[in-house]
Every structure is written in C-alpha cells, then in structure tokens.
Design an enzyme around this catalytic site. Sequence first.
Site, PDB file in Angstrom:
ATOM      1  N   LYS A 236      49.269  35.133  52.566  1.00 42.30           N
ATOM      2  CA  LYS A 236      49.062  34.791  51.155  1.00 42.30           C
ATOM      3  C   LYS A 236      50.332  34.215  50.566  1.00 42.30           C
ATOM      4  O   LYS A 236      50.327  33.116  50.021  1.00 42.30           O
ATOM      5  CB  LYS A 236      48.590  35.987  50.338  1.00 42.30           C
ATOM      6  CG  LYS A 236      48.195  35.587  48.905  1.00 42.30           C
ATOM      7  CD  LYS A 236      47.618  36.737  48.126  1.00 42.30           C
ATOM      8  CE  LYS A 236      47.206  36.303  46.727  1.00 42.30           C
ATOM      9  NZ  LYS A 236      46.634  37.431  45.949  1.00 42.30           N
ATOM     10  N   ARG A 311      48.475  49.529  49.453  1.00 44.30           N
ATOM     11  CA  ARG A 311      49.447  48.680  48.736  1.00 44.30           C
ATOM     12  C   ARG A 311      49.624  49.167  47.303  1.00 44.30           C
ATOM     13  O   ARG A 311      50.759  49.305  46.811  1.00 44.30           O
ATOM     14  CB  ARG A 311      48.962  47.229  48.761  1.00 44.30           C
ATOM     15  CG  ARG A 311      49.894  46.234  48.056  1.00 44.30           C
ATOM     16  CD  ARG A 311      49.397  44.813  48.316  1.00 44.30           C
ATOM     17  NE  ARG A 311      50.099  43.814  47.537  1.00 44.30           N
ATOM     18  CZ  ARG A 311      51.266  43.259  47.896  1.00 44.30           C
ATOM     19  NH1 ARG A 311      51.860  43.651  48.999  1.00 44.30           N
ATOM     20  NH2 ARG A 311      51.828  42.332  47.150  1.00 44.30           N
ATOM     21  N   HIS A 334      55.725  39.498  45.279  1.00 43.67           N
ATOM     22  CA  HIS A 334      55.136  38.801  44.137  1.00 43.67           C
ATOM     23  C   HIS A 334      56.025  37.641  43.713  1.00 43.67           C
ATOM     24  O   HIS A 334      57.253  37.765  43.686  1.00 43.67           O
ATOM     25  CB  HIS A 334      54.963  39.749  42.945  1.00 43.67           C
ATOM     26  CG  HIS A 334      53.848  40.721  43.119  1.00 43.67           C
ATOM     27  ND1 HIS A 334      53.779  41.906  42.428  1.00 43.67           N
ATOM     28  CD2 HIS A 334      52.741  40.689  43.911  1.00 43.67           C
ATOM     29  CE1 HIS A 334      52.691  42.558  42.778  1.00 43.67           C
ATOM     30  NE2 HIS A 334      52.046  41.838  43.673  1.00 43.67           N
TER      31      HIS A 334
END
Length: 376
Positions: A236, A311, A334
């Site tokens: 991702k 997570r 992030h």
Amino acid sequence: MVKLQKVILNETSRESWTVIGEDFLPIEPIRMFVKYMENLDRSPNTVKAYAQALKLYWDFLQVSYLKWDQIKPSDLADFMTWLRSPNPSGTISIVEQQARRSEATVNLTLTAVCMFYDYQEQTGSVSHIPLYRSSVMPGRRYKGFLHHITKGKPTRTRLLKLKVSRKIPKTIDTDQASQLVEACQNIRDKFLLCLLQETGMRIGQALGLRHEDIQSWDNLIKICPRKNNANGARSKSIEPLDLNVTKKLMTLYTEYVGELMDILGDNLSDYVFVNLWDGKIGKPMSYSAVMDLFLRLKRKTGIAITPHIFRHSHATDLIREGMSMAYVQKRLGHASIQTTINTYVHVSTEDMKAEYQKYLDNRERTDESITRTDRA
C-alpha cells in the site's frame, strides 16, 4: 442482470476483474475504466472493489431503465437511495428495517462511480456532469505544511456524500492476543500473529516479506514495497520502512526458519510466509489462506479477529503508553500525521475513568500540600 467476472491477463498472468453484460461480453465502458485503473498501477484489491461498485451501478441502471451516458446528479442520488434500501426492487415495508449498506459503503461505491465518470468525461465519452462543487476552505487553527501556497484557493468536494459517524477502531488486549497465538497449531501461524501484534504492519506487507528483509542480528525488519509479488500482496505505501522488533520475536523467526528448512529442504522459498500443508507447498501464502486461518482462530477462541485489528491494537497501545504521535505515524507508515491522529486518537470509557482518577489523585495531593503549608 450483469455479473462480476475474474479474468487473467495473458501478457502478465495478472489477476483482474471485469463486468459481464447480459450478452456475456464485457461492458466496454467499464472494461476501459478498469484498464485505466490498472495502468495507474492500482492494487488488484482496489480494481476488484471498483469493478464490484460498477457492477452494482449497472444493476441500478437496468432496473431504473437509465442509460449510463445520459445521467444527471439526481439519478446518482437515487442510486444512493437504492444502495441503502433493504428492498431495492421497490417493495415498501411498514416495519422499520436496517439499511442494506452502511453510509461508509455507500460513499465508497459512489466514489468509484464518480471516478468512472471523471474518466469518461476526460475521454469525451460523456458530457460534463456536475458532481463536485468548489469552495474556499475557512480559516483553521491547524495549518498544513503548504498552507501558504494553497490558502485562498478553491478546493473540490463531491456534491453527493452521506455523513458517516466516526467509529472507534476495534482492538484486542494482550490476553486476547495471547489466546489467539496459543490457539495456533504451528509455528508459522504463531510467528505471523506475533509479527502483526508487535509491528502493526498490514497483512499485504507481511505476505510480501522476503527473508532478506529480516535482519535478525539487528532486530530489524525492512518493509520493501514490491509490485510483482507472486501472491499479489501489496504494501500500500510506496516508501520503504524500517521496523525495530524484540529479540523474542526474532527468536521465534529463527525457530520458524528451522522448521521451514526441515519441511522444504532445498526448495526453500525467498518468501517468509509460504504454504506448508495446504495449496501448492512452498508457494507464497495468499490473502485467502490468511483469512481462512483467522476464521479458524475465531471459531476456536470466540474472538472476532482480522489482521487489521492487530494493527489497530498496536497503534492504540503505542499511544496509550505515551509514544509521540510523530513516531507512531512513522511506525505505521502513514503519509500524514493527520491520518494517524484522526484514526487512533480516541478514548474509551476505561481511558476516561483512569484519567479522571489521576486528576482526583493529583488534586488530593495538592490539597494536602496546601494544608501542610497553612499549618506551618
């Protein structure tokens, strides 16, 4: 009705998805949009989700006798109602019923449809459809890094969007995590669960791990984004990430590698997590194999669990223990610290109770100190 169909691309053997019409042929505008998404290198899971959303949209067009290239915003508003209706065929019930899909699901589905029309408008297949409005962001106390560049400029927001109530991420505590690990029948599954619990990495990142990414002598795991994983796993995030772990986890990894060598011998794969009993032995584990494992653990322990709950639990534990939000953001990978704050800064009833007790204890100590001072 139309049908969602999985396809294998001949040139790359890559899995993809399309929507088949009543003539058993791919619906051309959807096929072109899916190809466009693949060219943007969207993950297979994203492509599948968008194809599924467009399949639902085409179902709506058929029952509503609408043509896809002659749509008004009011038609998309009707589509939102159709998605929420427990009886989309038009049957009316006098008894209150739960909505068929959540607000978040409806918004995600509509996002796919809006992106579909954005693409079709760019290619000239449809005329402009007013799906967005432009507005200038009001003054806020929080200023982004590029605020001085973007201030005063209009931003585009979607006209059709349901309000979604904020949900606290589901988590498990240490005892529940221990129960799940103990319920595993082999060291591979135990290592997978301990890895997710201790690092908070996404399941795609775990399934894409290679042995070369694990530096056991330094208690370090490197997450290296790769687009060509044999099992379709995706990280991702596009940036590499280093995660420090405990010696205990590395000891478990060493034991696991020893078992891998006993079972596979010279056929040892460079992937960390591979099939050892089901499927093609020695081949990388797939998402479906992991989900089967978690379903078995749920039936065995009674604990509702998914890889992503590990997570959430890891992030929540870090914040409760006082780790700086900047470090939590870095560890989770992030892109924005605001994502970390919006997702994980939440308090439970227990948190509020504990903090209030701290307040009472501090106030009591302060009162005692004042009393002693007055007596002196």
